[in-house]
Scaffold this active site. Structure first.
Site, PDB file in Angstrom:
ATOM      1  N   GLY A 198       0.795  -1.649  -0.191  1.00 30.61           N
ATOM      2  CA  GLY A 198      -0.209   0.002  -0.477  1.00 30.61           C
ATOM      3  C   GLY A 198       0.314   1.318  -0.049  1.00 30.61           C
ATOM      4  N   ASN A 199       0.063   2.350   0.283  1.00 33.12           N
ATOM      5  CA  ASN A 199       0.874   3.484   0.794  1.00 33.12           C
ATOM      6  C   ASN A 199       0.295   4.632   1.408  1.00 33.12           C
ATOM      7  OD1 ASN A 199      -0.929   5.254  -1.172  1.00 33.12           O
ATOM      8  ND2 ASN A 199      -0.932   3.948  -2.619  1.00 33.12           N
TER       9      ASN A 199
END
Ligand code: CTP
Length: 416
Positions: free
Chosen positions: A221-222
């Site tokens: 993810g980020n």
């Protein structure tokens, strides 16, 4: 320190009145001075002491109290903004007709402050031609209508008519104040001409950060929280746009009165954006999309015993959603992208932005620095943002620094 503004929160008699307490609280925490005017019916749903404690001011109800100070006129004259939440079908009808048979009606009539209304009622009442006509009258006068959302109503039923979430009402109301302040005028008329400039425009916004599954429990993810994208949604709503949100893993509340499609991965976002872009006049790609995804998603949890001391992941490229939308744009469609860059040198940052817009083919690129270094965060997850907007030739057309809401308004100013 900012000067406190005077916000009047009008509460009318619907069950959602209990949620108005959170609206009052949010304005107070924002540093604004809040005066509550509750109709007698509203006080059957929420207690005066609660509203007085939370607003830190006396709560007024009665038209015939404070007559010596001409209160029915004075409160409205001193207001910077009036928010009516919840607004029942009855109160909407009264405001549309200009009735002044109670303190709230008098205050609204005697004020030129911008007015934000959050309707709450049963679906049948919301869809009734009388309400539809009344709401149209209010909109035509530059009054901002937030919601209602679709969801669970008071009884066991659900549908359109649920009051928009307090967080969204407050954000939209503050966006209206922001717009009026930047228009340099303090009147409802100013909002009517400058504030509702996106009325009826169909705006598609992506927000949040995608997650690329590795196995049933893990993903890549980020750090995107979705705050800038949701601020764009709220600002667009405040300006009258019809908004569709494609939301990926937001850390902030999603407005209930916009069409929202929840997605998780880049591939899901690609599909949802491509479909929704068909009917959008404006597309804003504010989401942080993963460029790569794991080539295979394990059906069971990846086990240390199988992986050993090192684990190598094979990643494949995700579709470039923005570039794809720009390449297949409808005639007249405006496409705005973001550039998330960690480059600290201003010139090199711009050069990266110029290179990116030429690759993406969008009309404008909002360049912002992002990063997360030793306790200091920029862009992702924060309340503020600093952006430079480039046009397709790489020319700087706007620069903004401030709350994500003010940055959102600066981006929406690109829509003509
Ligand atoms: N974007 C997209 N699809 C992707 C990657 C990014 O639509 N697969 C969009 C983002 O939503 C943003 C813009 O493209 O509006 C730029 O995203 P950014 O992450 O800054 O750039 P990338 O294209 O990923 O390029 P790089 O990571 O090499 O900087």
């Amino acid at each position: 320190m900012k000067t406190p503004r005077t916000i009047i929160v009008g509460i009318t008699g619907g069950i959602a009145a209990y949620k108005a307490v959170n609206i009052v609280r949010a304005f107070v925490l924002n540093g604004d001075s809040v005066h509550v005017i509750a109709t007698p019916a509203a006080l059957r749903f929420v207690g005066k002491p609660t509203l007085e404690a939370i607003s830190r001011n006396p709560v007024h109800t009665d038209l015939y109290e404070g007559v010596a100070e001409v209160r029915h006129v004075a409160i409205g004259q001193g207001a910077d903004l009036i928010v009516v939440a919840p607004a029942t079908a009855n109160s909407i009808a009264k405001i549309a007709a200009g009735l002044a048979d109670d303190l709230l009606g008098n205050t609204i009539l005697a004020s030129t402050a911008p007015l934000v209304i959050a309707p709450a009622m049963h679906t049948e009442m919301w869809n009734n031609p009388a309400t539809v006509a009344n709401v149209a009258v209010l909109r035509s006068r530059g009054i901002t209508i937030v919601g209602p959302g679709v969801g669970r109503l008071t009884g066991t039923d659900s549908g359109a008519g649920r009051m928009e979430e307090p967080e969204t009402i407050v954000a939209v109301a503050l966006a209206v104040l922001d717009r009026v302040a930047s228009a340099g005028e303090q009147s409802r008329e100013a909002v009517a001409s400058a504030g509702q400039d996106l009325t009826g425009r169909r705006v598609l916004i992506s927000a949040g950060g995608t997650r690329e599954p590795l196995d049933p429990v893990r993903f890549l993810g980020n750090r995107s929280s979705g705050k800038q994208g949701v601020a764009l949604v709220q600002a667009a709503l405040a300006r009258g746009a019809s908004v569709t949100l494609i939301a990926a893993n937001l850390e902030v509340a999603v407005p209930t009165s916009v069409t929202t499609i929840l997605v998780s991965s880049a591939v899901e976002m690609h599909e949802a954006m491509t479909l929704a872009a068909d009917s959008a006049e404006v597309v804003i790609m504010a989401a942080a999309v993963a460029d790569y995804r794991p080539k295979t998603v394990q059906l069971g949890k990846i086990k240390k015993a199988d992986a050993g001391d090192t684990l190598t992941l094979e990643l494949v490229k995700n579709p470039d959603i923005l570039a794809g939308l720009a390449a297949s744009r409808k005639p007249g469609q405006l496409i705005i992208g973001f550039a998330a860059e960690t480059e600290t040198d201003a010139d090199r940052l711009l050069a990266l932005g110029r290179d990116k817009i030429s690759r993406k083919g969008c009309d404008f690129l909002v360049v912002n620095r992002v990063g997360h270094t030793s306790g200091a965060t920029e862009g992702f997850g924060t309340e503020r943002n600093t952006v430079t907007v480039l046009d397709r030739h790489g020319v700087i057309v706007n620069e903004a620094s401030g709350s994500k809401m003010s940055v959102a308004n600066c981006i929406l100013d690109l829509i003509r």
